[in-house]
Scaffold this motif. Structure first.
Motif, PDB file in Angstrom:
ATOM      1  N   CYS A 218      -2.596 -11.946  16.855  1.00  8.12           N
ATOM      2  CA  CYS A 218      -2.620 -11.298  15.550  1.00  8.12           C
ATOM      3  C   CYS A 218      -2.498 -12.354  14.456  1.00  8.12           C
ATOM      4  N   ASP A 219      -2.977 -11.984  13.267  1.00  9.92           N
ATOM      5  CA  ASP A 219      -2.840 -12.879  12.125  1.00  9.92           C
ATOM      6  C   ASP A 219      -1.361 -13.022  11.767  1.00  9.92           C
ATOM      7  N   PRO A 220      -0.957 -14.177  11.264  1.00  7.40           N
ATOM      8  CA  PRO A 220       0.431 -14.331  10.822  1.00  7.40           C
ATOM      9  C   PRO A 220       0.736 -13.330   9.698  1.00  7.40           C
ATOM     10  N   PRO A 221       1.983 -12.934   9.542  1.00  5.44           N
ATOM     11  CA  PRO A 221       2.334 -11.989   8.469  1.00  5.44           C
ATOM     12  C   PRO A 221       1.899 -12.521   7.104  1.00  5.44           C
ATOM     13  N   GLY A 222       1.283 -11.660   6.319  1.00  9.09           N
ATOM     14  CA  GLY A 222       0.836 -12.048   4.988  1.00  9.09           C
ATOM     15  C   GLY A 222      -0.510 -12.739   4.963  1.00  9.09           C
ATOM     16  N   TYR A 223      -1.116 -12.923   6.134  1.00 14.00           N
ATOM     17  CA  TYR A 223      -2.414 -13.592   6.243  1.00 14.00           C
ATOM     18  C   TYR A 223      -3.444 -12.630   6.822  1.00 14.00           C
ATOM     19  N   ALA A 224      -4.687 -12.784   6.405  1.00 11.83           N
ATOM     20  CA  ALA A 224      -5.806 -12.076   7.023  1.00 11.83           C
ATOM     21  C   ALA A 224      -6.884 -13.116   7.285  1.00 11.83           C
ATOM     22  N   VAL A 225      -7.384 -13.154   8.511  1.00 11.19           N
ATOM     23  CA  VAL A 225      -8.424 -14.097   8.891  1.00 11.19           C
ATOM     24  C   VAL A 225      -9.674 -13.299   9.235  1.00 11.19           C
ATOM     25  N   LEU A 226     -10.772 -13.591   8.558  1.00 10.33           N
ATOM     26  CA  LEU A 226     -12.035 -12.903   8.797  1.00 10.33           C
ATOM     27  C   LEU A 226     -13.097 -13.919   9.185  1.00 10.33           C
ATOM     28  N   ALA A 227     -13.676 -13.737  10.362  1.00  6.49           N
ATOM     29  CA  ALA A 227     -14.764 -14.610  10.816  1.00  6.49           C
ATOM     30  C   ALA A 227     -16.077 -14.077  10.249  1.00  6.49           C
ATOM     31  N   LEU A 228     -16.825 -14.938   9.590  1.00  8.15           N
ATOM     32  CA  LEU A 228     -18.092 -14.538   8.996  1.00  8.15           C
ATOM     33  C   LEU A 228     -19.242 -14.822   9.958  1.00  8.15           C
ATOM     34  N   PRO A 229     -20.394 -14.163   9.748  1.00 10.81           N
ATOM     35  CA  PRO A 229     -21.502 -14.236  10.710  1.00 10.81           C
ATOM     36  C   PRO A 229     -22.223 -15.588  10.712  1.00 10.81           C
ATOM     37  N   PRO A 230     -23.109 -15.789  11.705  1.00 11.01           N
ATOM     38  CA  PRO A 230     -23.847 -17.053  11.821  1.00 11.01           C
ATOM     39  C   PRO A 230     -24.748 -17.366  10.629  1.00 11.01           C
ATOM     40  N   GLU A 231     -25.209 -16.350   9.912  1.00  8.31           N
ATOM     41  CA  GLU A 231     -26.051 -16.568   8.739  1.00  8.31           C
ATOM     42  C   GLU A 231     -25.533 -15.725   7.591  1.00  8.31           C
ATOM     43  N   ILE A 232     -25.474 -16.324   6.417  1.00 13.24           N
ATOM     44  CA  ILE A 232     -25.127 -15.587   5.202  1.00 13.24           C
ATOM     45  C   ILE A 232     -26.233 -15.883   4.199  1.00 13.24           C
ATOM     46  N   ASP A 233     -27.005 -14.854   3.897  1.00  6.90           N
ATOM     47  CA  ASP A 233     -28.128 -15.022   2.986  1.00  6.90           C
ATOM     48  C   ASP A 233     -28.403 -13.714   2.266  1.00  6.90           C
ATOM     49  N   PHE A 234     -29.561 -13.623   1.636  1.00  2.00           N
ATOM     50  CA  PHE A 234     -29.954 -12.453   0.853  1.00  2.00           C
ATOM     51  C   PHE A 234     -29.906 -11.171   1.679  1.00  2.00           C
ATOM     52  N   CYS A 235     -30.204 -11.272   2.955  1.00  2.00           N
ATOM     53  CA  CYS A 235     -30.278 -10.086   3.818  1.00  2.00           C
ATOM     54  C   CYS A 235     -28.925  -9.440   4.091  1.00  2.00           C
ATOM     55  N   ASN A 236     -27.845 -10.214   4.117  1.00  2.00           N
ATOM     56  CA  ASN A 236     -26.571  -9.617   4.517  1.00  2.00           C
ATOM     57  C   ASN A 236     -25.403  -9.866   3.568  1.00  2.00           C
ATOM     58  N   ALA A 237     -25.538 -10.732   2.585  1.00  2.00           N
ATOM     59  CA  ALA A 237     -24.394 -11.083   1.732  1.00  2.00           C
ATOM     60  C   ALA A 237     -23.855  -9.868   0.981  1.00  2.00           C
ATOM     61  N   ALA A 238     -24.740  -9.037   0.454  1.00  2.00           N
ATOM     62  CA  ALA A 238     -24.282  -7.859  -0.297  1.00  2.00           C
ATOM     63  C   ALA A 238     -23.519  -6.892   0.605  1.00  2.00           C
ATOM     64  N   GLY A 239     -23.887  -6.802   1.867  1.00  2.00           N
ATOM     65  CA  GLY A 239     -23.195  -5.925   2.801  1.00  2.00           C
ATOM     66  C   GLY A 239     -21.872  -6.490   3.286  1.00  2.00           C
ATOM     67  N   LEU A 240     -21.713  -7.799   3.221  1.00  2.00           N
ATOM     68  CA  LEU A 240     -20.464  -8.418   3.658  1.00  2.00           C
ATOM     69  C   LEU A 240     -19.330  -8.203   2.655  1.00  2.00           C
ATOM     70  N   LEU A 241     -19.669  -8.142   1.380  1.00  2.00           N
ATOM     71  CA  LEU A 241     -18.631  -8.001   0.350  1.00  2.00           C
ATOM     72  C   LEU A 241     -17.776  -6.751   0.562  1.00  2.00           C
ATOM     73  N   PRO A 242     -18.367  -5.554   0.752  1.00  2.00           N
ATOM     74  CA  PRO A 242     -17.495  -4.393   0.965  1.00  2.00           C
ATOM     75  C   PRO A 242     -16.668  -4.485   2.246  1.00  2.00           C
ATOM     76  N   LEU A 243     -17.201  -5.123   3.270  1.00  2.00           N
ATOM     77  CA  LEU A 243     -16.437  -5.289   4.509  1.00  2.00           C
ATOM     78  C   LEU A 243     -15.216  -6.182   4.282  1.00  2.00           C
ATOM     79  N   ILE A 244     -15.415  -7.266   3.560  1.00  2.00           N
ATOM     80  CA  ILE A 244     -14.311  -8.186   3.268  1.00  2.00           C
ATOM     81  C   ILE A 244     -13.272  -7.497   2.393  1.00  2.00           C
ATOM     82  N   MET A 245     -13.733  -6.791   1.367  1.00  2.00           N
ATOM     83  CA  MET A 245     -12.801  -6.149   0.454  1.00  2.00           C
ATOM     84  C   MET A 245     -12.049  -5.008   1.129  1.00  2.00           C
ATOM     85  N   THR A 246     -12.668  -4.329   2.090  1.00  2.00           N
ATOM     86  CA  THR A 246     -11.963  -3.302   2.857  1.00  2.00           C
ATOM     87  C   THR A 246     -10.830  -3.930   3.655  1.00  2.00           C
ATOM     88  N   ALA A 247     -11.098  -5.077   4.254  1.00  2.00           N
ATOM     89  CA  ALA A 247     -10.050  -5.786   5.001  1.00  2.00           C
ATOM     90  C   ALA A 247      -8.929  -6.225   4.061  1.00  2.00           C
TER      91      ALA A 247
END
Length: 135
Positions: free
Chosen positions: A11-40
């Motif tokens: 588990c992540d240490p208390p007070g920390y959140a670790v999110l692994a991002l995908p192999p590619e971040i570009d026009f196709c997926n960056a907009a979809g990653l933002l809500p996922l990150i913000m939900t976390a």
């Protein structure tokens, strides 16, 4: 003798959140990653001190990745510190350096370094064996 599987992943240490991002971040997926990150982030809102975005598996990142990180930084609570993990010789590290975002967001060479508490003088980005700080 029977070996039982681990009951849960580390588990992540208390007070920390670790999110692994995908192999590619570009026009196709960056907009979809933002809500996922913000939900976390919202899920940990009860005391999230450090958000670590792990780019070690990311092999390609363009300007949309830079925009994504800048937007995450802008949207996180002012008491939450954003840290990024990127391989020193990888594309994301170079993109962060060229874009100038590396000056605003600490970039670490590995996850262990990014999870280190901030209380010592040797706890900043690039303080580990890999160096990490851009010249």
């Amino acid at each position: 003798m029977t070996f039982l599987p681990q009951p849960c992943e580390p588990c992540d240490p208390p007070g920390y959140a670790v999110l692994a991002l995908p192999p590619e971040i570009d026009f196709c997926n960056a907009a979809g990653l933002l809500p996922l990150i913000m939900t976390a982030v919202d899920h940990h809102s009860d005391g999230l001190r450090v958000l670590v975005l792990d780019l070690t598996a990311t092999r390609f990142m363009d300007s949309q990745g830079v925009r994504l990180l800048a937007e995450v930084r802008r949207r996180t609570h002012r008491h939450t510190r954003l840290r990024v993990v990127a391989a020193p010789k990888g594309v994301p590290s170079r993109v962060l350096e060229l874009s100038g975002l590396r000056r605003d967001v600490p970039v670490y060479d590995n996850l262990a370094e990014a999870l280190r508490p901030e209380d010592g003088p040797d706890s900043g980005p690039g303080s580990g064996p890999g160096g990490g700080a851009a010249a």
